[in-house]
Structures are given as structure tokens and as C-alpha cells.
Scaffold this motif. Structure first.
Motif, short mmCIF file in Angstrom:
data_model
loop_
_atom_site.label_atom_id
_atom_site.label_comp_id
_atom_site.label_asym_id
_atom_site.label_seq_id
_atom_site.Cartn_x
_atom_site.Cartn_y
_atom_site.Cartn_z
N ARG A 154 0.86 -1.18 0.00
CA ARG A 154 0.00 0.00 0.00
C ARG A 154 0.90 1.23 0.00
O ARG A 154 1.83 1.35 0.79
CB ARG A 154 -0.91 0.00 1.23
CG ARG A 154 -1.92 1.14 1.24
CD ARG A 154 -2.82 1.06 2.45
NE ARG A 154 -3.62 -0.13 2.47
CZ ARG A 154 -4.83 -0.25 1.90
NH1 ARG A 154 -5.36 0.77 1.28
NH2 ARG A 154 -5.51 -1.37 1.98
N GLN A 155 0.59 2.17 -0.91
CA GLN A 155 1.37 3.40 -1.00
C GLN A 155 0.41 4.57 -1.13
O GLN A 155 -0.41 4.59 -2.06
CB GLN A 155 2.29 3.33 -2.22
CG GLN A 155 3.18 4.52 -2.38
CD GLN A 155 4.12 4.33 -3.57
OE1 GLN A 155 4.06 3.37 -4.30
NE2 GLN A 155 5.01 5.29 -3.74
N ASN A 156 0.49 5.50 -0.19
CA ASN A 156 -0.41 6.65 -0.18
C ASN A 156 -1.88 6.23 -0.25
O ASN A 156 -2.68 6.82 -0.98
CB ASN A 156 -0.08 7.62 -1.33
CG ASN A 156 1.32 8.16 -1.23
OD1 ASN A 156 1.85 8.33 -0.13
ND2 ASN A 156 1.94 8.40 -2.35
N GLY A 157 -2.22 5.19 0.49
CA GLY A 157 -3.59 4.72 0.54
C GLY A 157 -4.03 3.91 -0.67
O GLY A 157 -5.17 3.47 -0.75
N GLU A 158 -3.14 3.67 -1.60
CA GLU A 158 -3.48 2.94 -2.83
C GLU A 158 -2.73 1.60 -2.85
O GLU A 158 -1.57 1.53 -2.46
CB GLU A 158 -3.03 3.79 -4.03
CG GLU A 158 -3.69 3.44 -5.31
CD GLU A 158 -3.28 4.41 -6.41
OE1 GLU A 158 -2.97 3.94 -7.51
OE2 GLU A 158 -3.26 5.64 -6.15
N LYS B 181 -0.69 -1.23 -4.53
CA LYS B 181 0.22 -1.38 -5.67
C LYS B 181 0.65 -2.84 -5.77
O LYS B 181 0.72 -3.54 -4.75
CB LYS B 181 1.48 -0.52 -5.47
CG LYS B 181 1.20 0.95 -5.27
CD LYS B 181 0.91 1.60 -6.57
CE LYS B 181 0.84 3.11 -6.39
NZ LYS B 181 0.66 3.80 -7.63
#
Length: 147
Positions: free
Chosen positions: A66-70, A72
Motif C-alpha cells: 500500500r502506497q499513499n492509501g493505494e 500497488k
């Protein structure tokens, strides 16, 4: 805390899929089909060829995070390295090198590595294949990952 999900997929090396390459002797009924399907045990190790670092090839490594709430994902596959079939070792070496780099970057950021069977299969297999392929392994705190 951040997490990196990790999984590998392996197949038997080609020489373990040819029943004619196996030692002579009594074999159970249907053993040739089991060998071709990768289910038969290797004579020396008594484990299926796809599940032992000395007899398998790593053909895919998948990651998720998870990166910045997204969410991946990254999927590395040996056929994505453009090597011809007779260069399977070179393609696997590139795949394993990239996967180890991803693990090193994640552990450098103190991310926890999450894997369903990582402690007993994924990490030992990728380490074993790296050693057999004589790859330079980045500094990864294996002990922290394994316990």
C-alpha cells in the motif's frame, strides 16, 4: 508500519521432467505421469522437483503493498526477461536479482515482509537459488525476517 506482501512460484527444472533421465529401478505405477506433472519426488532429495531449491526454477515473484492509501502490485516473471528457452538460468538470475533488490529496499525502509509460506519456503528458496546461481545478494536482515 508498512508491509510488503511477497510470493514466489517455482517449476521443476527441465531435466527432472524427463522420465528417461531418472535412475533405473522399480517405480510406482503412473510414475512417468507424475514426473511430467512435477509431482514425483526427486530420487536424491525425496521431494517434488518444483519444491527444492536445487531442482526448481523460480519463474515468478509477486509483490503487493500500500502506497499513499493505494494498493500497488508488481509481478516479475522469468519470461518477461526476454531470454530464449535455453537461457532459463540467465532469466531466472535476472528475476531473482530484481526480487532480492525489492526485498532489500523494503527491509531498508523497515517494512514487514508478509508471505503465506515465506518462512519455510519462499525466503529459503530464493536464498538457495541465489546461492546456486552465484548471485550477489544485497544486505537483507534475514534473521529478522525469519523469526
Amino acid at each position: 508500519m508498512s508491509f510488503l506482501c511477497f510470493d514466489i512460484e517455482t517449476v521443476p527444472q527441465a531435466r527432472y521432467l524427463d522420465p528417461l533421465a531418472w535412475p533405473p529401478g522399480p517405480h510406482p505405477e503412473g510414475w512417468e505421469d507424475d514426473v511430467r506433472a512435477g509431482r514425483a519426488e526427486v530420487w536424491a532429495t525425496h521431494v517434488p522437483a518444483a519444491l527444492h531449491s536445487s531442482t526448481c526454477l523460480i519463474v515468478q515473484v509477486s509483490f503487493g503493498w500500500r502506497q499513499n492509501g493505494e494498493i500497488k502490485t508488481a509481478m516479475m516473471q522469468s519470461d518477461g526477461y526476454g531470454a530464449p528457452e535455453n537461457a532459463a538460468a540467465e532469466a531466472e538470475a535476472a528475476l531473482v536479482t530484481d526480487a532480492l533488490g525489492m526485498l532489500a529496499r523494503a527491509t531498508g525502509k523497515r517494512s514487514a515482509i508478509v508471505s503465506f509460506n515465506g518462512k519455510s519456503f519462499d525466503l529459503p528458496t530464493i536464498r538457495g537459488r541465489a546461492a546456486l546461481l552465484r548471485l550477489k545478494v544485497p544486505a537483507i536482515p534475514w534473521r529478522r525476517l525469519l523469526y
